[in-house]
Write a protein that holds these residues in place. Structure first.
Motif, PDB file in Angstrom:
ATOM      1  N   GLY A 353     -18.200  12.652   4.554  1.00  0.00           N
ATOM      2  CA  GLY A 353     -19.326  13.352   5.871  1.00  0.00           C
ATOM      3  C   GLY A 353     -18.433  13.689   6.808  1.00  0.00           C
ATOM      4  N   ARG A 354     -17.596  12.815   7.174  1.00  0.00           N
ATOM      5  CA  ARG A 354     -16.310  12.599   8.629  1.00  0.00           C
ATOM      6  C   ARG A 354     -15.433  13.321   8.697  1.00  0.00           C
ATOM      7  NH1 ARG A 354     -16.346   6.319  10.888  1.00  0.00           N
ATOM      8  NH2 ARG A 354     -15.921   7.395  12.559  1.00  0.00           N
ATOM      9  N   SER A 355     -15.429  14.493  10.046  1.00  0.00           N
ATOM     10  CA  SER A 355     -13.692  15.321   9.278  1.00  0.00           C
ATOM     11  C   SER A 355     -12.873  13.942   9.785  1.00  0.00           C
ATOM     12  CB  SER A 355     -14.055  15.778  10.373  1.00  0.00           C
ATOM     13  OG  SER A 355     -12.960  16.614  10.848  1.00  0.00           O
ATOM     14  N   CYS A 356     -11.450  14.326   8.705  1.00  0.00           N
ATOM     15  CA  CYS A 356     -10.433  13.446   8.794  1.00  0.00           C
ATOM     16  C   CYS A 356      -9.657  14.450   8.558  1.00  0.00           C
ATOM     17  CB  CYS A 356     -10.354  12.897   8.032  1.00  0.00           C
ATOM     18  SG  CYS A 356     -12.032  10.974   8.064  1.00  0.00           S
ATOM     19  N   ILE A 357      -8.590  13.845   9.582  1.00  0.00           N
ATOM     20  CA  ILE A 357      -6.968  15.093   9.732  1.00  0.00           C
ATOM     21  C   ILE A 357      -6.445  13.284   7.855  1.00  0.00           C
ATOM     22  CG2 ILE A 357      -4.714  14.748  10.281  1.00  0.00           C
ATOM     23  CD1 ILE A 357      -6.827  16.735  11.555  1.00  0.00           C
ATOM     24  N   VAL A 358      -6.215  14.512   7.001  1.00  0.00           N
ATOM     25  CA  VAL A 358      -5.368  13.367   6.417  1.00  0.00           C
ATOM     26  C   VAL A 358      -3.966  13.989   6.016  1.00  0.00           C
ATOM     27  CG1 VAL A 358      -5.720  13.871   3.907  1.00  0.00           C
ATOM     28  CG2 VAL A 358      -7.912  13.562   4.762  1.00  0.00           C
ATOM     29  N   ILE A 359      -2.767  12.999   5.903  1.00  0.00           N
ATOM     30  CA  ILE A 359      -1.861  13.842   5.314  1.00  0.00           C
ATOM     31  C   ILE A 359      -1.785  13.076   4.119  1.00  0.00           C
ATOM     32  CG2 ILE A 359       0.846  12.778   6.436  1.00  0.00           C
ATOM     33  CD1 ILE A 359      -0.745  11.809   8.721  1.00  0.00           C
ATOM     34  N   GLU A 360      -0.046  14.320   3.547  1.00  0.00           N
ATOM     35  CA  GLU A 360      -0.666  13.653   1.937  1.00  0.00           C
ATOM     36  C   GLU A 360       1.149  13.021   2.430  1.00  0.00           C
ATOM     37  OE1 GLU A 360       1.811  15.796  -1.242  1.00  0.00           O
ATOM     38  OE2 GLU A 360       0.580  16.964  -0.417  1.00  0.00           O
ATOM     39  N   THR A 361       1.191  12.177   1.267  1.00  0.00           N
ATOM     40  CA  THR A 361       2.487  10.866   2.033  1.00  0.00           C
ATOM     41  C   THR A 361       2.978  11.024   0.374  1.00  0.00           C
ATOM     42  OG1 THR A 361       1.387   9.125   1.414  1.00  0.00           O
ATOM     43  CG2 THR A 361       0.926   9.779   3.475  1.00  0.00           C
ATOM     44  N   SER A 362       4.607  10.156   1.031  1.00  0.00           N
ATOM     45  CA  SER A 362       5.057   9.820  -0.715  1.00  0.00           C
ATOM     46  C   SER A 362       5.107   7.973  -0.639  1.00  0.00           C
ATOM     47  CB  SER A 362       6.558  10.528   0.005  1.00  0.00           C
ATOM     48  OG  SER A 362       7.218   9.191   0.632  1.00  0.00           O
ATOM     49  N   GLU A 363       5.630   8.390  -1.485  1.00  0.00           N
ATOM     50  CA  GLU A 363       5.878   6.150  -2.351  1.00  0.00           C
ATOM     51  C   GLU A 363       6.111   5.829  -1.043  1.00  0.00           C
ATOM     52  OE1 GLU A 363       7.022   5.664  -5.486  1.00  0.00           O
ATOM     53  OE2 GLU A 363       5.661   6.689  -6.811  1.00  0.00           O
ATOM     54  N   HIS A 364       7.260   6.561  -0.262  1.00  0.00           N
ATOM     55  CA  HIS A 364       7.718   5.284   0.678  1.00  0.00           C
ATOM     56  C   HIS A 364       7.047   5.306   2.685  1.00  0.00           C
ATOM     57  CE1 HIS A 364      11.240   3.287   2.737  1.00  0.00           C
ATOM     58  NE2 HIS A 364      10.406   4.219   3.773  1.00  0.00           N
ATOM     59  N   ILE A 365       6.151   4.569   2.916  1.00  0.00           N
ATOM     60  CA  ILE A 365       5.700   4.560   3.658  1.00  0.00           C
ATOM     61  C   ILE A 365       6.608   3.005   4.591  1.00  0.00           C
ATOM     62  CG2 ILE A 365       4.016   3.830   4.522  1.00  0.00           C
ATOM     63  CD1 ILE A 365       2.503   4.717   2.564  1.00  0.00           C
ATOM     64  N   GLU A 366       7.109   3.400   6.301  1.00  0.00           N
ATOM     65  CA  GLU A 366       7.310   2.424   6.699  1.00  0.00           C
ATOM     66  C   GLU A 366       6.243   2.539   7.775  1.00  0.00           C
ATOM     67  OE1 GLU A 366      10.994   3.490   7.907  1.00  0.00           O
ATOM     68  OE2 GLU A 366      12.484   3.129   6.074  1.00  0.00           O
ATOM     69  N   ILE A 367       6.147   1.285   9.172  1.00  0.00           N
ATOM     70  CA  ILE A 367       5.662   0.871   9.785  1.00  0.00           C
ATOM     71  C   ILE A 367       6.083   0.077  11.369  1.00  0.00           C
ATOM     72  CG2 ILE A 367       3.802   0.020  11.269  1.00  0.00           C
ATOM     73  CD1 ILE A 367       1.946   0.352   8.365  1.00  0.00           C
ATOM     74  N   ASN A 368       7.019   0.791  12.169  1.00  0.00           N
ATOM     75  CA  ASN A 368       7.649  -0.150  12.941  1.00  0.00           C
ATOM     76  C   ASN A 368       8.881   0.041  12.124  1.00  0.00           C
ATOM     77  OD1 ASN A 368       6.350   0.673  15.369  1.00  0.00           O
ATOM     78  ND2 ASN A 368       4.640  -1.234  14.919  1.00  0.00           N
ATOM     79  N   GLY A 369       9.236   0.864  11.346  1.00  0.00           N
ATOM     80  CA  GLY A 369      10.478  -0.062   9.873  1.00  0.00           C
ATOM     81  C   GLY A 369      10.256  -0.848   9.397  1.00  0.00           C
ATOM     82  N   ILE A 370       8.885  -1.224   8.993  1.00  0.00           N
ATOM     83  CA  ILE A 370       9.076  -1.692   7.676  1.00  0.00           C
ATOM     84  C   ILE A 370       8.389  -1.420   6.506  1.00  0.00           C
ATOM     85  CG2 ILE A 370       7.247  -4.379   7.493  1.00  0.00           C
ATOM     86  CD1 ILE A 370       7.431  -5.484   9.932  1.00  0.00           C
ATOM     87  N   VAL A 371       8.865  -1.227   5.333  1.00  0.00           N
ATOM     88  CA  VAL A 371       8.736  -1.194   4.640  1.00  0.00           C
ATOM     89  C   VAL A 371       7.265  -1.717   4.273  1.00  0.00           C
ATOM     90  CG1 VAL A 371       9.010  -0.188   1.849  1.00  0.00           C
ATOM     91  CG2 VAL A 371      11.050  -0.423   3.984  1.00  0.00           C
TER      92      VAL A 371
END
Length: 373
Positions: A353-371
């Motif tokens: 019920g909330r408006s969201c921005i949705v990003i399709e991702t692959s299996e590889h995700i990094e946050i600040n260089g950390i997998v």
């Protein structure tokens, strides 16, 4: 002038192809006093000194067309006797050998160039035998029919070098460095007349601005008398206002994303054209038609365009109104950037019920260089 024409002129400002006949310059202090002047044949300068001037001249023809390099036109009244264009024509035709004209030019610059520190005015005269081109585009230097005669004015800040230590090789010690007054890279300048379609165009000039968002309006109005087109930033803001006002409630996420994609496709298709893609009134209208503008909104478009467009019939450079390097989404406290050809990965949809921005991702995700596992 387009990019190819600018590059052709830049090649002349080199030791191998030098077409500079004369150089005149004036050093102006912060109190607007002329401190020293130079008037002589350019080729009489010491080689090392000439090389440094070449760098300055080429720098004042660098940057993007429509941003740092701005094509400007003269109103007809400036071409009448006593007008600004008429004065520049007399200056060019004198080949910088008329001292009274040169002094008048310096005085006009000093009176209208608003700069609180020291600066250096450099004026050169050049003559270029334009080589003809064969059907396959090869230049034929022995088949020149026209001479492009022009002047280039460059204004450079002169600033005191930074304090510091240096190594004295003769005394073999580290000591305090002497501070010198350094002529820095050009801040502004112009090429007159324009070199349009590889011919002399006395109705226009090419203006250079190191910072295109701080164009000295008084300098251009009083010294050159040219019509100042909108800056790149103003073009972007005006284009955005036209889109928002015309689409109204239809200016939703998908429509704006489609407009972004359409613009990038148009720029890609035109990338090999000599002239950058320009969006006029009718191209923008077609862009709106193709991306969901209703007939009712299109009826309001003409008035909206007229109200938002500051300079009539000036158009918008496509590269100024869209980001070709990224697809950027901003919401409160969050900014998302995606490669421009990957905008399809980003969607807006309702989640619980909330408006969201949705990003399709692959299996590889990094946050600040950390997998992330």
């Amino acid at each position: 002038m387009n990019r190819k024409e600018v590059c052709e002129i830049k090649k002349l400002l080199t030791p191998a192809n030098c077409c500079i006949s004369r150089i005149c310059s004036c050093y102006v202090d912060s109190e607007k006093n002329k401190r020293t002047e130079l008037k002589e044949a350019f080729l009489s300068l010491p080689e090392e000194e000439a090389f440094k001037y070449f760098t300055i001249f080429k720098n004042s023809l660098s940057g993007s067309i429509g941003k740092n390099l701005i094509n400007m036109r003269f109103p007809m009244l400036t071409e009448a006797e006593g007008g600004t264009q008429d004065f520049l024509m007399r200056l060019r035709d004198s080949q910088l050998k008329d001292d009274s004209l040169i002094e008048e030019f310096y005085n006009r610059v000093i009176a209208n160039y608003e700069y609180a520190e020291n600066y250096y005015i450099i004026l050169i005269h050049c003559a270029y035998d334009i080589p003809s081109k064969s059907t396959d585009g090869m230049e034929m230097y022995d088949a020149s029919d026209f001479v492009y005669e022009f002047i280039q004015c460059t204004i450079c800040p002169v600033k005191l070098s930074k304090a510091g230590l240096c190594y004295n090789s003769q005394a073999n010690v580290i000591e305090n460095r002497n501070r010198d007054w350094i002529v820095e890279a050009p801040d502004t300048g112009f090429l007159f007349p324009a070199f349009t379609d590889r011919y002399t165009d006395t109705h226009g000039l090419l203006y250079y601005a190191k910072n295109p968002e701080q164009v000295p309006e008084r300098f251009i109005d009083e010294l050159l008398g040219c019509v100042i087109p909108m800056s790149a930033k103003s073009q972007k803001e005006t284009f955005q206002a036209i889109i928002e006002n015309t689409l109204g409630e239809k200016c939703d996420f998908e429509t704006v994303k489609n407009i972004h994609d359409s613009l990038n496709e148009m720029i890609e298709e035109a990338k090999n054209e000599p002239v950058p893609l320009t969006l006029d009134k009718y191209k923008i209208k077609q862009l709106l038609v193709n991306n969901g503008a209703t007939p009712e909104k299109l009826e309001e478009y003409d008035q909206c365009y007229k109200e938002c467009q500051k300079v009539e019939n000036s158009g918008f450079m496509a590269s100024n109104v869209t980001n070709t390097k990224s697809f950027e989404i901003k919401i409160t406290d969050v900014s998302i950037k995606v490669a421009p050809d990957k905008s399809y990965l980003v969607k807006r949809q309702l989640v619980n019920g909330r408006s969201c921005i949705v990003i399709e991702t692959s299996e590889h995700i990094e946050i600040n260089g950390i997998v992330v596992k």
